[in-house]
Design an enzyme around this catalytic site. Structure first.
Site, PDB file in Angstrom:
ATOM      1  N   CYS A 143      10.855   9.190   1.068  1.00  0.00           N
ATOM      2  CA  CYS A 143       9.754   9.118   2.011  1.00  0.00           C
ATOM      3  C   CYS A 143       9.825   7.784   2.727  1.00  0.00           C
ATOM      4  O   CYS A 143      10.131   6.769   2.131  1.00  0.00           O
ATOM      5  CB  CYS A 143       8.417   9.243   1.314  1.00  0.00           C
ATOM      6  SG  CYS A 143       7.072   9.120   2.483  1.00  0.00           S
ATOM      7  N   CYS A 146       4.923   4.834   1.918  1.00  0.00           N
ATOM      8  CA  CYS A 146       4.504   4.882   0.521  1.00  0.00           C
ATOM      9  C   CYS A 146       3.308   5.809   0.334  1.00  0.00           C
ATOM     10  O   CYS A 146       2.956   6.148  -0.777  1.00  0.00           O
ATOM     11  CB  CYS A 146       4.193   3.491  -0.010  1.00  0.00           C
ATOM     12  SG  CYS A 146       2.942   2.644   0.933  1.00  0.00           S
ATOM     13  N   SER A 147       2.686   6.216   1.417  1.00  0.00           N
ATOM     14  CA  SER A 147       1.544   7.103   1.239  1.00  0.00           C
ATOM     15  C   SER A 147       1.979   8.552   1.043  1.00  0.00           C
ATOM     16  O   SER A 147       1.192   9.375   0.607  1.00  0.00           O
ATOM     17  CB  SER A 147       0.610   7.016   2.447  1.00  0.00           C
ATOM     18  OG  SER A 147       1.291   7.441   3.593  1.00  0.00           O
ATOM     19  N   CYS A 148       3.222   8.844   1.369  1.00  0.00           N
ATOM     20  CA  CYS A 148       3.681  10.225   1.275  1.00  0.00           C
ATOM     21  C   CYS A 148       4.230  10.507  -0.119  1.00  0.00           C
ATOM     22  O   CYS A 148       5.407  10.786  -0.282  1.00  0.00           O
ATOM     23  CB  CYS A 148       4.738  10.509   2.321  1.00  0.00           C
ATOM     24  SG  CYS A 148       4.117  10.312   3.983  1.00  0.00           S
TER      25      CYS A 148
END
Lengths: 243, 128
Positions: A143, A146-148
């Site tokens: 990804c 980092c939010s995914c």
């Protein structure tokens, strides 16, 4: 969005049709890192940190500047806990798929619902897709953000997962990245790299370990590591069960 | 595991014992649990500041308890999902109280990061 969630289909069917990031199998060697391809709910062309993230970063910056914390040491500490984030929901999902073929089929065709059925609610709007490792194919997840990352299922992402070198190298040369993790695949195996987006998060369904027929679902779950569910590792050997 | 590594693990193990004094931290049999990465970051910063001798655990526990009390009186049902928000508020408070940073410095950083995020293309690392 059309979702044909069987892993045997062409990868492009699985992700947003406006992106071609998911088509990063071994056939695709270029680096499709155009970030507008990250299809966000709000179509922002810039980043956004929410209030909490801003406060945490502000503290981190000030404390680092003043010599109270060192980012490296902080990461070591965080890594100590990274496997302790929430219950190991993902491992239970995998073990169930190994022992129950109907659940496995459901997981591959509608992972969001199949995972939710075990009461592991993800964050709202999070769409999960499970990709299955087979004798021919090994899947890895990457990804650019980092939010995914499906926290509720996988726990905290390891520090290296967020690092730029990992993110770019895993696309260019997944086999050498795997080798660094101590994983050597049979030479004929094809490696497919999946890029999670804000809308679609991937989970790897690893191959069930050999000689594990006698193990219970709970014992099997103990063999499923976080890395195995990202595709940077394999499940533990069945002889390691000591329950 | 090399010596450095085991030292840091031992240090955190003793800190975890100290954590037992802190009320109601979300945890399982093996230690604290986090639902999002920032929570682990806030947690790790707190452990580090304690290790540096900035405060005693009793002080931290009191600071956290005050934040939780304040939130409850402000209508927070405190079901556990807001725990680390209280933790973060307590961390900001104790950092200011100990004179490590002022509120205005925190505010400046906040604005700087916010602006950095807004000028950073989506997906690129955000840097000041």
């Amino acid at each position: 969005m059309t979702q044909q969630n069987t892993p045997d289909n062409d990868a492009t069917n699985l992700a947003d049709p406006n992106t071609d990031q998911s088509r990063q199998g071994s056939a695709s060697q270029q680096l499709p890192r155009e970030h507008h391809q990250h299809h966000h709910e709000h179509h922002h062309d810039h980043s956004h940190l929410d209030d909490t993230a801003l406060r945490v970063r502000s503290l981190e910056t000030l404390l680092t500047q003043k010599g109270y914390i060192e980012p490296e040491a902080l990461n070591v500490l965080i890594d100590t806990y990274e496997n302790k984030v929430g219950p190991r929901n993902g491992a239970k999902v995998i073990a169930k798929a190994w022992t129950n073929d109907r659940y496995r089929q459901w997981l591959l065709s509608d992972a969001t619902a199949a995972i939710a059925s075990l009461d592991f609610s993800g964050r709202q709007g999070e769409h999960m897709v499970v990709v299955e490792n087979t004798a021919q194919v090994h899947n890895m997840v990457v990804c650019t953000l980092c939010s995914c990352y499906p926290w509720p299922v996988l726990g905290l992402p390891p520090t290296w997962y967020k690092s730029a070198p990992y993110r770019s190298r895993v696309v260019i040369d997944p086999a050498s990245v795997l080798a660094e993790f101590g994983v050597t695949l049979e030479p004929h195996k094809k490696i497919t790299v999946w890029d999670s987006t804000a809308e679609v998060r991937y989970l790897v369904l690893p191959e069930r370990p050999a000689n594990s027929e006698h193990l219970t679902e709970e014992q099997l779950a103990a063999l499923v590591t976080r890395d195995a569910m990202i595709g940077t590792g394999l499940p533990l050997d069945s002889s390691l069960v000591s329950l | 595991m090399d010596d450095n590594n085991s030292n840091s693990l031992n240090a955190s193990a003793s800190q975890l014992e100290a954590l037992a004094e802190v009320a109601s931290i979300p945890r399982d049999d093996n230690g604290p649990v986090f639902s999002q990465p920032w929570q682990a970051e806030a947690f790790a910063m707190t452990l580090t500041l304690h290790a540096k001798g900035l405060f005693e655990w009793s002080e931290w526990a009191q600071c956290l308890a005050e934040e939780i009390k304040r939130a409850q009186s402000g209508g927070d049902p405190d079901l556990g999902d807001t725990y680390y928000h209280h933790w973060l508020a307590a961390l900001e408070a104790i950092v200011v109280a100990k004179g490590v940073a002022s509120e205005s410095q925190l505010k400046q950083q906040y604005v700087a990061w916010d602006e950095a995020a807004k000028r950073t293309p989506h997906g690129a690392p955000i840097q000041l």
